[in-house]
Motif scaffolding. Sequence first.
Motif, PDB file in Angstrom:
ATOM      1  N   LEU A 128       0.839  -1.207   0.000  1.00 15.96           N
ATOM      2  CA  LEU A 128       0.000   0.000   0.000  1.00 15.96           C
ATOM      3  C   LEU A 128       0.871   1.252   0.000  1.00 15.96           C
ATOM      4  O   LEU A 128       0.597   2.224  -0.704  1.00 15.96           O
ATOM      5  CB  LEU A 128      -0.881   0.018   1.256  1.00 15.96           C
ATOM      6  N   LYS A 129       1.948   1.212   0.809  1.00 14.68           N
ATOM      7  CA  LYS A 129       2.838   2.395   0.891  1.00 14.68           C
ATOM      8  C   LYS A 129       3.525   2.639  -0.453  1.00 14.68           C
ATOM      9  O   LYS A 129       3.744   3.784  -0.855  1.00 14.68           O
ATOM     10  CB  LYS A 129       3.869   2.216   2.013  1.00 14.68           C
ATOM     11  N   ARG A 197      -6.712  -5.684  -3.132  1.00 16.62           N
ATOM     12  CA  ARG A 197      -5.634  -6.307  -2.354  1.00 16.62           C
ATOM     13  C   ARG A 197      -4.420  -6.608  -3.238  1.00 16.62           C
ATOM     14  O   ARG A 197      -3.321  -6.786  -2.757  1.00 16.62           O
ATOM     15  CB  ARG A 197      -6.107  -7.643  -1.766  1.00 16.62           C
ATOM     16  N   ASP A 198      -4.697  -6.710  -4.521  1.00 13.98           N
ATOM     17  CA  ASP A 198      -3.641  -7.066  -5.461  1.00 13.98           C
ATOM     18  C   ASP A 198      -2.701  -5.869  -5.673  1.00 13.98           C
ATOM     19  O   ASP A 198      -3.111  -4.839  -6.231  1.00 13.98           O
ATOM     20  CB  ASP A 198      -4.300  -7.474  -6.794  1.00 13.98           C
ATOM     21  N   PRO A 199      -1.417  -5.982  -5.258  1.00 12.69           N
ATOM     22  CA  PRO A 199      -0.511  -4.842  -5.351  1.00 12.69           C
ATOM     23  C   PRO A 199      -0.272  -4.395  -6.782  1.00 12.69           C
ATOM     24  O   PRO A 199       0.114  -3.259  -7.029  1.00 12.69           O
ATOM     25  CB  PRO A 199       0.789  -5.343  -4.708  1.00 12.69           C
ATOM     26  N   LYS A 200      -0.516  -5.319  -7.756  1.00  8.89           N
ATOM     27  CA  LYS A 200      -0.217  -4.969  -9.160  1.00  8.89           C
ATOM     28  C   LYS A 200      -1.333  -4.126  -9.775  1.00  8.89           C
ATOM     29  O   LYS A 200      -1.142  -3.475 -10.783  1.00  8.89           O
ATOM     30  CB  LYS A 200      -0.012  -6.237  -9.986  1.00  8.89           C
ATOM     31  N   GLN A 201      -2.519  -4.151  -9.149  1.00  8.35           N
ATOM     32  CA  GLN A 201      -3.643  -3.414  -9.737  1.00  8.35           C
ATOM     33  C   GLN A 201      -3.608  -1.947  -9.299  1.00  8.35           C
ATOM     34  O   GLN A 201      -3.633  -1.651  -8.103  1.00  8.35           O
ATOM     35  CB  GLN A 201      -4.954  -4.047  -9.289  1.00  8.35           C
ATOM     36  N   ASN A 202      -3.553  -1.059 -10.266  1.00  3.38           N
ATOM     37  CA  ASN A 202      -3.482   0.370  -9.944  1.00  3.38           C
ATOM     38  C   ASN A 202      -4.863   0.958  -9.757  1.00  3.38           C
ATOM     39  O   ASN A 202      -5.845   0.465 -10.302  1.00  3.38           O
ATOM     40  CB  ASN A 202      -2.752   1.129 -11.044  1.00  3.38           C
ATOM     41  N   PHE A 203      -4.917   2.037  -9.003  1.00  7.99           N
ATOM     42  CA  PHE A 203      -6.194   2.685  -8.753  1.00  7.99           C
ATOM     43  C   PHE A 203      -6.368   3.838  -9.722  1.00  7.99           C
ATOM     44  O   PHE A 203      -5.417   4.575  -9.978  1.00  7.99           O
ATOM     45  CB  PHE A 203      -6.227   3.184  -7.307  1.00  7.99           C
TER      46      PHE A 203
END
Length: 348
Positions: A128-129, A197-203
Motif C-alpha cells: 500500500l505504501k 488487495r492485489d498490489p499490481k492493480q493500480n487505482f
Amino acid sequence: MISQSTTAAMYDKLSGLLSKTVPDFELRIKAELAAEINQLKVEKNAVILGHNYMEPALFYSIPDFVGDSLELSRKAAQTDKDIIVFCGVKFMAETAKILNPTKKVLVPSEKAGCSLASSITAEDVRNLKAKFPGVPVVTYINTYADVKAESDICCTSGNAVAVVNSLNTDKVIFIPDEYLAGNVARETGKQIIYPSRDPKQNFPGELDYQMIGWPGRCEVHEKFTVEDIVNIRKQFPDVLILAHPECSPEVVEASDFSASTTAMIRYVEKTRAPHYLLLTECSMGDNVAAANPDKEMLRLCNVRCPHMNEITLEDTLESLRKEQFEIVLDEDIRQRAYVAVERMLHIG
Ligand code: 13P
Ligand code: SF4
C-alpha cells in the motif's frame, strides 16, 4: 490454600451481580477459580487486565483493571508489576508487550485471534505504501505487531477521528477495518476508496479521495444490519441504540450513539431511555446488564466473539501457574511498533 471465607466472599459478590445470568452451580465453581487466581496473582506480583468483552464471571472477579483497548494499553504501559496477564485477544497482549517490554506478558489462550488482525499482513502494508507513496498510515490497534511496525500511527475505536485529524494531511491510509474507516470518513467528511488487495492493480488516478481503506472486517460487528434496527424500532420506538464503530456506516448512521466499548458502557450508565440495545459483542451486554439492573436492555441475538470466548478462568489459572503463553516479539519490530503506538497515546 485459599481460605473458605475468601471463596465465599467471591461467590457472594458474583452471585449478587450475576444470579440472573449464570447458573448457581457455575458461579460456585467460578468463584473458587477466581479466588485461586487472585491469590496466585499476588504471589507472582502480576496484574490482570480484562477487556470489556470478557465473560461476566471473569470480568467481575479477577481483573485489576477492565476497559477498552485504549484504556488497557495505558494500564499496560504504566504497570510496575512483573507479569501482565492479558484477558483479551492476542493483538492486545502484543500491544502491552510493545509498550512495556521488560514485563512478562501472558495471554491465557493461544487461540485468541481476531478477524481484523488476521485480515492484513506487513507485506500488504508495504505494498500500500508503495502504491500511495508519502501518504501516512493510520493503523487500528486490532492488528499484529509487524503491521503496526509498518505504520506511522495507531488508533483505537476511542480516538480514530482525533488521530486522523491530528495528521493534518490531504490523504491518509486507514487500515484494516473497512467499516471503522468508513465511519471515520463519514465523521470527518472525507471521501474513501478501497484499492484492490492485489498490489499490481493500480487505482484510477482521476478519483477524488482523502482516505484509502482496506477490506478487513470484524466477524462479530459485520453481522448487525439496518434491518435489525428498523425492526426493533418498530417494536420499541423509544429504544436507544448504541453501535460499536466496527459496525457498517449504514448501521452506525441508523443508531443513536457510536463509540468505543467503554464509552458505550458510560452512556448506558447515564441514559434515562426506557430501553437500550447494544450492537456489539454479547458478553459485554451481560456485563452491562449486570451493572444496570434498573434499566431494560433489549437483545437482538447472541453474537459472541469466538476469540474473546477462548479466554476462560480455567485457562487464566493455568496461564499464571505455568506462566504461559508468553508474548515474544522481535526487538526491531517491537521498537518500530512502539513509535506508532506511543504517538497515538500522546493524542489521547
Ligand atoms: P474497543 O477498543 O472499543 O474496546 O474495541 C475492541 C474490539 O476488539 C471491538 O471489537
Ligand atoms: Fe476482533 Fe471483532 Fe473479536 Fe473485536 S469482536 S476481537 S474486532 S473479531
